[in-house]
Design an enzyme around this catalytic site. Structure first.
Site, PDB file in Angstrom:
ATOM      1  N   ASP A  75       0.867  -1.172   0.000  1.00 51.79           N
ATOM      2  CA  ASP A  75       0.000   0.000   0.000  1.00 51.79           C
ATOM      3  C   ASP A  75       0.906   1.226   0.000  1.00 51.79           C
ATOM      4  O   ASP A  75       1.597   1.505   0.994  1.00 51.79           O
ATOM      5  CB  ASP A  75      -0.892  -0.017   1.235  1.00 51.79           C
ATOM      6  CG  ASP A  75      -1.841   1.176   1.299  1.00 51.79           C
ATOM      7  OD1 ASP A  75      -1.692   2.105   0.484  1.00 51.79           O
ATOM      8  OD2 ASP A  75      -2.717   1.173   2.178  1.00 51.79           O
ATOM      9  N   ASN A 102       4.695   2.015 -11.415  1.00 50.69           N
ATOM     10  CA  ASN A 102       3.553   2.189 -12.299  1.00 50.69           C
ATOM     11  C   ASN A 102       2.289   2.682 -11.592  1.00 50.69           C
ATOM     12  O   ASN A 102       1.499   3.429 -12.163  1.00 50.69           O
ATOM     13  CB  ASN A 102       3.265   0.849 -12.995  1.00 50.69           C
ATOM     14  CG  ASN A 102       1.891   0.798 -13.617  1.00 50.69           C
ATOM     15  OD1 ASN A 102       1.675   1.238 -14.740  1.00 50.69           O
ATOM     16  ND2 ASN A 102       0.915   0.247 -12.882  1.00 50.69           N
ATOM     17  N   TYR A 189      -2.707  16.697  -8.478  1.00 51.42           N
ATOM     18  CA  TYR A 189      -2.249  15.585  -9.313  1.00 51.42           C
ATOM     19  C   TYR A 189      -1.027  16.009 -10.118  1.00 51.42           C
ATOM     20  O   TYR A 189      -0.041  15.270 -10.205  1.00 51.42           O
ATOM     21  CB  TYR A 189      -3.376  15.141 -10.248  1.00 51.42           C
ATOM     22  CG  TYR A 189      -2.985  14.073 -11.241  1.00 51.42           C
ATOM     23  CD1 TYR A 189      -2.723  12.765 -10.822  1.00 51.42           C
ATOM     24  CD2 TYR A 189      -2.865  14.368 -12.596  1.00 51.42           C
ATOM     25  CE1 TYR A 189      -2.363  11.778 -11.735  1.00 51.42           C
ATOM     26  CE2 TYR A 189      -2.515  13.392 -13.512  1.00 51.42           C
ATOM     27  CZ  TYR A 189      -2.262  12.101 -13.072  1.00 51.42           C
ATOM     28  OH  TYR A 189      -1.897  11.127 -13.987  1.00 51.42           O
ATOM     29  N   LYS A 193       2.813  14.308 -10.331  1.00 55.40           N
ATOM     30  CA  LYS A 193       3.398  13.800 -11.573  1.00 55.40           C
ATOM     31  C   LYS A 193       4.663  14.566 -11.953  1.00 55.40           C
ATOM     32  O   LYS A 193       5.583  13.989 -12.538  1.00 55.40           O
ATOM     33  CB  LYS A 193       2.365  13.867 -12.694  1.00 55.40           C
ATOM     34  CG  LYS A 193       1.163  12.947 -12.513  1.00 55.40           C
ATOM     35  CD  LYS A 193       1.524  11.484 -12.723  1.00 55.40           C
ATOM     36  CE  LYS A 193       1.718  10.699 -11.473  1.00 55.40           C
ATOM     37  NZ  LYS A 193       2.033   9.267 -11.736  1.00 55.40           N
TER      38      LYS A 193
END
Length: 310
Positions: A75, A102, A189, A193
Site C-alpha cells: 500500500d 507504475n 495531481y 506527476k
C-alpha cells in the site's frame, strides 16, 4: 515510433522485475507483455491479494508459458506497508533488474496518507520514492554484475505534470505535509506527476550505473481515467455521452498505453534522466519539468523525509 511487444522486447532471461499496481490497467498489461520474454521472475505489487491473484490467473491464461509471477502486498499510502513489501521481496530475491513504478491515483478529494502527505503526492511520489530507496541497494548490487544501463527504474508520470502549481515545492512541510485543499485536485495531481519526473532525473544524476527513465503513457482507458469524472458523467445526461465519446476518440486501450513504459524498461535507446512521451518521443514536458533547481529542491526535501522514516 512503432513498438511491437512481440518483436521489439528483447530476451529477458535471468531478469527479475518488480511492478507496482500490477493487478490492473497498465501495470497488468506491462506484466503480461514482459512475461512473454522469459524473465526469471516478476513481482506484482498491489494492495489487494484477491485482485492481484485474479490478475495473475488472467495473465497466465493469456501467456501459457509466462514467467513466474508472485504477489507482494504493498500500500503506497503507508511507509510501514512499503517496508514490509520490500522485506518480503528481499527475502525471496537477491537481484532486481527492472523496477517499474507504475501505480498511481488521480483526481482524488483532499486527503492525506498515513504519514500526512497530500494523498496524490504521497501515493504517486512519496510512496514510490520510499520503495525505490529501500530497493536501491538491491538494484545497485545487481548493476555491479550487469552491463551499464541494464538495470532500470521506470517511473510513470503524465502530461498532467504541466498542471502543477508554480513553485510546487515551496513551503516545505507546511505545504507538502497537508491535504493541499486550497488547490484543485488536478493541480495536486500535477504536482505529484511533476515530482515523478524530477525524482527520476535526480536518481539518474546520482546513480549513473542505473538507467532511470520517466514516461507519459498517453491518454489511456484505465481505472485511473474512469475515476471521479467518469462517476460524475454516469449521472449526467449531458456529460455522460460526451465522456463516452471522448474516451473512445481520444483515449487508447491499455495494450497501446503500456508501450511507452515497456519500451523504457527494455529498449537500449532509452536514455537515463529523460522524460518520454509515447512512444520514445523525447524532449517533451513543461518548463518546470526541465527546471534543475526544482529537481534538486524536491530531491533534498524527499530525502530528508525518507531518512526521518527509515
Amino acid at each position: 515510433m512503432k513498438f511491437d511487444f512481440d518483436k521489439d522486447i528483447p530476451d529477458l532471461s535471468g531478469k527479475v522485475i518488480f511492478v507496482t499496481g500490477g493487478n490492473v490497467g497498465l501495470g497488468k498489461e506491462t506484466i503480461c507483455q514482459l512475461a512473454k520474454h522469459k524473465p526469471a521472475h516478476i513481482y506484482l505489487a498491489a494492495r489487494s491479494a484477491a485482485r492481484a491473484n485474479e490478475a495473475i490467473k488472467e495473465i497466465q491464461e493469456r501467456v501459457p508459458n509466462a514467467a513466474p509471477i508472485t504477489f507482494i502486498e504493498c500500500d503506497l499510502t503507508s511507509f510501514a506497508s512499503i517496508k514490509a513489501a520490500t522485506a518480503t521481496f528481499q527475502s525471496q530475491a537477491s537481484e532486481l533488474h527492472i523496477l517499474i513504478n507504475n501505480a498511481g491515483i488521480m483526481a482524488c478529494p483532499a486527503d492525506v496518507t498515513q504519514e500526512g502527505y497530500e494523498i496524490q503526492f504521497g501515493t504517486n511520489h512519496m510512496g514510490h520514492a520510499m520503495l525505490t530507496k529501500l530497493l536501491l541497494p538491491t538494484l545497485l548490487k545487481t548493476a555491479e554484475k550487469a552491463p551499464k544501463g541494464d538495470v532500470r527504474i521506470v517511473s510513470l508520470s503524465s502530461l498532467g505534470e504541466a498542471y502543477a502549481s508554480n513553485d510546487p515545492y515551496a513551503g516545505g512541510d507546511a505545504h507538502l505535509k497537508s491535504d493541499m485543499a486550497s488547490l484543485s485536485t488536478w493541480v495536486r495531481y500535477g504536482n505529484s506527476k511533476l515530482a515523478n519526473v524530477h525524482h527520476s532525473r535526480a536518481l539518474a544524476q546520482r546513480h549513473p550505473q542505473l538507467r532511470c527513465v520517466a514516461v507519459h503513457p498517453g491518454p489511456v482507458r484505465t481505472e485511473l481515467s474512469r475515476g471521479p469524472l467518469a462517476t460524475y458523467a454516469a449521472f449526467s445526461l449531458i456529460v455522460g455521452p460526451l465522456y463516452w465519446l471522448a474516451s473512445r476518440l481520444a483515449f487508447v486501450d491499455v495494450s497501446e498505453g503500456a508501450k511507452n513504459q515497456v519500451w523504457a524498461a527494455t529498449s537500449p535507446d532509452a536514455q537515463s534522466g529523460h522524460f518520454y512521451y509515447p512512444v520514445a518521443v523525447d524532449d517533451k514536458g513543461s518548463a518546470q519539468a526541465k527546471d534543475e533547481k526544482l529537481c534538486e529542491q524536491l530531491w533534498a526535501w524527499t530525502e530528508k523525509e525518507l531518512e526521518a522514516h527509515m
